[in-house]
Design an enzyme around this catalytic site. Sequence first.
Site, short mmCIF file in Angstrom:
data_model
loop_
_atom_site.label_atom_id
_atom_site.label_comp_id
_atom_site.label_asym_id
_atom_site.label_seq_id
_atom_site.Cartn_x
_atom_site.Cartn_y
_atom_site.Cartn_z
N CYS A 138 0.84 -1.21 0.00
CA CYS A 138 0.00 0.00 0.00
C CYS A 138 0.87 1.25 0.00
O CYS A 138 1.44 1.62 1.04
CB CYS A 138 -0.92 -0.01 1.22
SG CYS A 138 -1.91 1.48 1.37
N CYS A 141 -0.43 4.10 2.24
CA CYS A 141 -0.20 3.88 3.69
C CYS A 141 1.27 4.10 4.05
O CYS A 141 1.58 4.69 5.08
CB CYS A 141 -0.57 2.46 4.11
SG CYS A 141 -2.05 1.83 3.35
N ASP A 142 2.19 3.60 3.23
CA ASP A 142 3.60 3.52 3.64
C ASP A 142 4.55 4.40 2.84
O ASP A 142 5.73 4.53 3.22
CB ASP A 142 4.09 2.05 3.51
CG ASP A 142 3.26 1.11 4.37
OD1 ASP A 142 2.82 1.54 5.45
OD2 ASP A 142 3.05 -0.04 3.96
#
Length: 327
Positions: A138, A141-142
């Site tokens: 992701c 997200c990261d």
Amino acid sequence: MSEKESDAYDLVIIGGGPGGLTAGIYAMRAAMKTVLVEMGAFGGQMVMTDEVENYPGFEHINGAELSMKFSQHAQACGLETISKQAVAVDPGIHFHTVRLSDGEELKAHSVILAVGGSPRKLGIPGEEAYHGKGVSYCAVCDGFFFRGKTVVVVGGGDTAAEEALYLAKLTPKVYLVHRRDELRASKILQQRVKDDCNIEIVWNAVPVEIKGDEQGVRAVTLKDTQTGEQRDLAAEGVFIFIGFEPNNDLVPAGVKMNAQGYVIADEKCETNIPGIFAVGDLKEKYARQIVVAAGEGCLAALGAAHYVETKKATGGVCELPPELMTQ
Ligand code: NAP
């Protein structure tokens, strides 16, 4: 009406992505006694998407914002939600039962499975060991943790292209590693990837190992799919987007699935077990899109409303397939 019957839901929806939330909106408008079970954030994969540019009515919208709009709409319609994990769905003649992780059981005339899919894994050495230490599924997200660092994106589909473009806004060096010499992604995304000077496409290559140390990922070993030659590509992040697998753990035995594990359902999204429906990425289909999942949520809720109305009017029994009649 028996006590059990008065407690039962007309519809239990499992999953709060675009399919499940749209089903909830339509079910509430059809005056069905409905609850939606979602153990995480509303929005499903949509919530982890940076830019959504193909949901009609929104030229550009952030995935988390669109998720919020879906859930606010469902809540404005009065949809009840339960924040727990569903662990099993047991088809029954009188009611289907949805079992939750804390032992609670929800009886329902109909169930919509809207549980989506999960990222497919490469299954190579280092992938699991460095998950969370450089390996990610992701970018939204990261990606933040890899600002200014060299990253590898694996895959050639729409997701890989979109996530590579997202990462290229954070870091000047993104290698997009694809196993063929042509991307699968839509033409518009292909063009954007090719125009982005922060993205270098590595054609005809597959990762065979992810190497690192106690700090995290240090390199990805790539194998040329034409020559078989291997080389290490230095990188601190590896983002893997090689497709999805359906989350079919909750699909009851007896529900027909295709060879890839996607549920087979009819035009109302009803499976071969009456009153059990499947929508979105769990269901066999041509295109996995937010708008398709939402459309299927509508169809399944309308189908469930008709099913429940007919079932109640004709004596309240679900005709299970013969192989399940022992239950
Ligand atoms: P996908 O379309 O199935 O693409 C997966 C990619 O990974 C393909 O390029 C495939 O290569 C590659 N791949 C698969 N297994 C691999 C392996 N073991 N090693 C190396 N590479 C591997 O998956 P997706 O991109 O996640 O998209 C899923 C669905 O969502 C699609 O229908 C897509 O159109 C849709 N989607 C749409 C949007 C959008 O419209 N904006 C955004 C995201 C996703 P090959 O090409 O050689 O098979």
